[in-house]
Design an enzyme around this catalytic site. Structure first.
Site, short mmCIF file in Angstrom:
data_model
loop_
_atom_site.label_atom_id
_atom_site.label_comp_id
_atom_site.label_asym_id
_atom_site.label_seq_id
_atom_site.Cartn_x
_atom_site.Cartn_y
_atom_site.Cartn_z
N GLU A 37 114.16 20.71 147.41
CA GLU A 37 113.83 20.49 145.99
C GLU A 37 113.73 21.82 145.26
O GLU A 37 113.11 22.77 145.77
CB GLU A 37 112.50 19.73 145.91
CG GLU A 37 112.44 18.74 144.80
CD GLU A 37 113.41 17.57 144.99
OE1 GLU A 37 114.54 17.65 144.46
OE2 GLU A 37 113.04 16.60 145.66
N THR A 39 116.00 23.86 144.82
CA THR A 39 116.81 24.86 145.52
C THR A 39 118.24 24.91 144.97
O THR A 39 118.92 25.91 145.15
CB THR A 39 116.89 24.54 147.03
OG1 THR A 39 117.16 23.13 147.15
CG2 THR A 39 115.59 24.87 147.73
N GLY A 129 114.09 7.49 133.96
CA GLY A 129 113.04 8.50 133.83
C GLY A 129 112.12 8.56 135.03
O GLY A 129 111.00 9.05 134.94
N SER A 133 117.63 10.09 138.98
CA SER A 133 118.93 10.52 138.42
C SER A 133 119.63 9.46 137.62
O SER A 133 120.84 9.26 137.76
CB SER A 133 119.86 11.00 139.53
OG SER A 133 119.48 12.24 139.95
N SER A 134 118.88 8.78 136.77
CA SER A 134 119.55 7.78 135.91
C SER A 134 120.56 8.46 135.00
O SER A 134 121.61 7.89 134.70
CB SER A 134 118.52 6.99 135.10
OG SER A 134 117.65 7.85 134.41
N ASP A 179 122.35 16.46 141.38
CA ASP A 179 122.34 15.03 141.02
C ASP A 179 123.74 14.48 140.79
O ASP A 179 124.11 13.48 141.42
CB ASP A 179 121.44 14.80 139.80
CG ASP A 179 120.00 15.25 140.06
OD1 ASP A 179 119.65 15.47 141.23
OD2 ASP A 179 119.24 15.39 139.09
N TYR A 228 110.71 22.65 133.71
CA TYR A 228 111.85 22.90 134.59
C TYR A 228 112.49 24.24 134.23
O TYR A 228 112.76 25.08 135.11
CB TYR A 228 112.85 21.76 134.43
CG TYR A 228 114.01 21.79 135.39
CD1 TYR A 228 113.97 21.08 136.58
CD2 TYR A 228 115.16 22.53 135.10
CE1 TYR A 228 115.04 21.10 137.46
CE2 TYR A 228 116.24 22.55 135.97
CZ TYR A 228 116.17 21.83 137.14
OH TYR A 228 117.23 21.86 138.02
C1 GLA Z 1 116.31 17.67 138.81
C2 GLA Z 1 117.59 18.45 138.53
C3 GLA Z 1 118.28 18.89 139.82
C4 GLA Z 1 117.30 19.58 140.77
C5 GLA Z 1 116.00 18.78 140.90
C6 GLA Z 1 114.96 19.52 141.68
O1 GLA Z 1 116.62 16.46 139.44
O2 GLA Z 1 118.48 17.64 137.79
O3 GLA Z 1 119.36 19.72 139.52
O4 GLA Z 1 117.05 20.90 140.37
O5 GLA Z 1 115.45 18.44 139.64
O6 GLA Z 1 115.37 19.70 142.99
#
Ligand code: GLA
Length: 389
Positions: A37, A39, A129, A133-134, A179, A228
């Site tokens: 995560e 990374t 949300g 990864s919607s 994602d 983020y």
């Molecule tokens: C979100 C981002 C990804 C990744 C994760 C954390 O999902 O879209 O690219 O950085 O957070 O691992």
């Protein structure tokens, strides 16, 4: 998510109501990340898998008007209503949900792939949300449909790069490539070890006798994007100080020499360095069929995300703690960007139903919320469901 028709049926019905039969129907799955995560944007390793929930796009070409000047595309979503874009006149509104679909179209056009004008309907079973990864599922499904009507061949890596650019350049979310790449490339029955520098993808079978539990805290958080971006910037500063291109190349002993005024950057870097090691070790544990080792690495990943990277949150910590101490669980951690949304647990298949009941009861007792809990085997990446062209 149970008592209704699957997303594919709903998307097609929506298209038929408005415009008749679609020319193409495409799907892309949501994903859960098992480990690795924060990374991906440090050129590191991730180990995600696609889940058994899809976003579906049903699409047909719209007619240009006689003068050839009408280049308006339309998207209608079962959740969010309708949006149109005049490709020649309109800016894409980055704050509107339709930016994901219009962004894909515009960037494909920018690469000389003529996609416009089109009309499409969208339906999804991916919780929105929830860190599943919607948005990547929507972008990848849209790309698959548009590439098909444009007569282009499918390339998972190239598609993922386009979808990442939509996030970075159109929506303004500085995310990595994990994602869209897993949504585009996943292999059924497997998670994928992805090297986010070379973009090599190595499918790995889930450990026999185990199943993945997706644990939705039912909490959502606004302003995740700025936190983020803040983490990403801290990693870039750490890499700068260490004089490396990316934290993927950094060593633990080197970060210990970072000065006191960079103590936050040092902790962020420590997470990234140790998480890359854990992710490679997790892939080995999967090869060895060692559920205990994999589970321990997931637990350690959560602690590092909570303490060093500081992207967990009260509901995620509560959910992970409850899962880790429930019978049949080998390991659990938050998944995705963090702060709210979902955790993921590795659970013995035998006893998974009892695990689900226990976690649901204990989470309700602790938080007063009804968790969403789904057991999932790794699903396949994006595909066409139907094409009439
Ligand atoms: C979100 C981002 C990804 C990744 C994760 C954390 O999902 O879209 O690219 O950085 O957070 O691992």
């Amino acid at each position: 998510m149970t008592n209704r028709a699957p997303a594919a049926e709903r998307a097609v019905a929506l298209h038929r109501e408005r415009w008749g039969a679609p020319a193409v129907v495409s799907r892309a799955p949501g994903r859960v990340n098992l480990i690795g995560e924060h990374t991906d944007y440090n050129d590191g390793f991730v180990l995600p898998m696609a889940i058994e929930f899809d976003t579906v796009v049903a699409l047909s070409r719209a007619q240009r008007d006689r003068a050839g000047s009408d280049v308006v595309s339309t998207v209608v979503s079962e959740h969010f209503g309708e949006a149109t874009l005049d490709h020649q006149r309109d800016q894409i509104d980055a704050t509107h949900w339709s930016a994901y679909v219009f962004g894909v179209s515009r960037l494909l056009d920018g690469r000389g792939i003529a996609t416009e004008p089109w009309r499409c309907s969208v339906a999804t079973d991916v919780p929105i949300g929830a860190s599943l990864s919607s948005s990547a599922a929507l972008e990848v499904a849209m790309a698959a449909a548009l590439l098909h009507v444009a007569g282009e061949s499918w390339d998972a890596v190239a598609t993922a790069r386009i979808c990442q650019r939509v996030e970075n350049e159109v929506v303004g979310m500085p995310c990595g490539i994990m994602d869209p790449l897993i949504c585009a490339s996943a292999v059924e029955g497997h998670a994928s070890l992805i090297d986010c520098r070379s973009l090599d993808i190595e499918p790995r079978r889930l450990v026999d006798g185990s199943v993945i539990a997706i644990l939705d805290t039912m909490t959502r958080r606004e302003l995740v994007d700025s936190a983020y971006a803040d983490r990403r910037a801290a990693c870039a500063r750490a890499a700068d100080w260490l004089a490396t291109d990316a934290l993927r190349d950094a060593q633990l002993d080197a970060i210990e020499r970072m000065p006191a005024d960079l103590r936050t950057e040092r902790r962020r870097a420590r997470h990234v360095i140790t998480e890359n090691e854990r992710t490679l070790a997790a892939a080995n544990a999967m090869d060895a069929g060692d559920a205990d080792a994999l589970g321990d690495l997931m637990n350690a990943s959560h602690a590092s995300l909570r303490d060093d990277y500081e992207v967990s949150g009260p509901a995620l910590d509560a959910m992970v703690g409850i899962a880790q101490s429930s019978p049949g669980c080998r390991g659990a951690r938050m998944t995705g960007g963090g702060f709210a949304g979902c955790a993921v647990a590795l659970v013995d298949t035998e006893g998974a139903e009892a695990f689900t009941r226990t976690v649901r009861d204990r989470y309700r007792a602790a938080n007063g919320l009804d968790a969403g809990i789904w057991l999932s085997q790794p699903a396949a990446g994006a595909s066409l469901i139907r094409s009439e062209e």
